[in-house]
Design an enzyme around this catalytic site. Sequence first.
Site, mmCIF file in Angstrom:
data_model
loop_
_atom_site.group_PDB
_atom_site.id
_atom_site.type_symbol
_atom_site.label_atom_id
_atom_site.label_comp_id
_atom_site.label_asym_id
_atom_site.label_seq_id
_atom_site.Cartn_x
_atom_site.Cartn_y
_atom_site.Cartn_z
ATOM 1 N N HIS A 162 0.894 -1.402 0.023
ATOM 2 C CA HIS A 162 0.033 0.040 -0.119
ATOM 3 C C HIS A 162 0.918 1.347 -0.176
ATOM 4 C CE1 HIS A 162 0.568 1.164 4.233
ATOM 5 N NE2 HIS A 162 0.621 -0.258 4.457
ATOM 6 N N ALA A 163 0.268 2.500 0.167
ATOM 7 C CA ALA A 163 0.944 3.428 0.074
ATOM 8 C C ALA A 163 2.341 3.633 0.816
ATOM 9 C CB ALA A 163 0.122 4.901 0.414
#
Lengths: 238, 216
Positions: A162-163
């Site tokens: 994810h980010a």
Amino acid sequence: MIGIVVVSHSAALAAAAVALAEEMVHGSGPVVAVAAGAAGGFGTDATEVSAALARAASPDGVLVLMDLGSAVLSSELALELSSPTHPVRLSSAPLVEGLVAAVVRAAGGADLETVAREAEAALLPKATALAEHGLSAAPAPALVAVPGASVRLTLVNPQGLHARPAAQIATAVGALAAEVAVEAGGRRADAASSLELMTLAAGQGTEITVSATGADAEQAIATVSELVLAGFGELEAS
Amino acid sequence: MTESVSVATLVDWLSSFRDAVHEQGTYLTELDSAIGDADHGANLIRGMDAVMGAVAGEVSTVGSAGDLLKKVGMTLVTSVGGASGPLYGTFFLRAATATGDATSLDAAAVLAMLRAGLEGIVARGKAEAGDKTMYDALAPGLDAFASALESGRDVLGAAEAAADAAADGRDATEPLIALKGRASYLGERSVGHIDPGAASSALLLRALADALAAAG
């Protein structure tokens, strides 16, 4: 490292966007100077933008991210008023997505041109995610084989790529003299781009292939492997 | 015949514009609430009050027209906030460049001043005729100013012709679809409303005619 200027109608919006973006950077990131609000309310002020350009000034250049309308007009006027000696780019990127992408890429040491391109491509992860739901059309990056060092790894952290993990990889790789790619599920992403990494949508248990070319190729493989195997520091709680 | 325009008359122009935006502020904000963010009147009132505060000493110290107009532009840039800040700010900054050190302007110099200002607005906002912006009042106003001079009228006559043409231009924005600024997000819903920037621009040219008439 380049500097970044945020121009917004709202001081609160700018402050929150900067906080969101800086959460993605571990260690030293770029100087982010804000020019937001005018006369105590919503608005923009070209002289404030000039002052922010001076605070963020860097021989490597400055990227300016803006919200809408007069933010653009005031930034253009600020350039006219202050005629800076270092290069300045006004970005057409969406403010929040563009800022997150730019801060991460700048922290990795990328040049102005590269950071500007990254910011302008910042809608790609959202467009890709929505395309998967049939809501928007975005082409998936093609899979291309590259010679050089490579390693296959499995994502062990609960949230996958994810980010924040994407930003960690991009920042680490950005500091090295190597072209690094991550492949997953038939897609390929430039590892120096947290945005492209996020478009892989690689969750826990996904097998990824990391490949690298260039002088620091082996170090890049080792660094990325370390991050992946350590679960990007997200395993302590489990 | 009014032959020349002093810096004091330029200050009267600004003062007259300030009075006009006070008088019409509610109307301007109403226009802006229909197709924008409902602050045009308030923004210009704040801006022109700041301008008159900043230039209060200008007449007694006999600055040049360029000094005066530059101060006006910078004050608007820092005090207005909305898009009209950089747009009106650029108008006066470019007008200042055109007048330079002059302390008295003949009719041709007034036209050159206004034209430089309009060119600044075009450069800043990339507006074209029919985009439903300030341009749609200012451009016909300046064309009328030039034609009046060519047909032998004095600077007051030219300014009056400009004010009339700008008012017509303002009214002609009503049926247009906005193509620039916040109003452009509304698309066809912007039809049926006069553009607030065109309305305040018409006031700017009317204020010039009023100041010249008062100066005799």
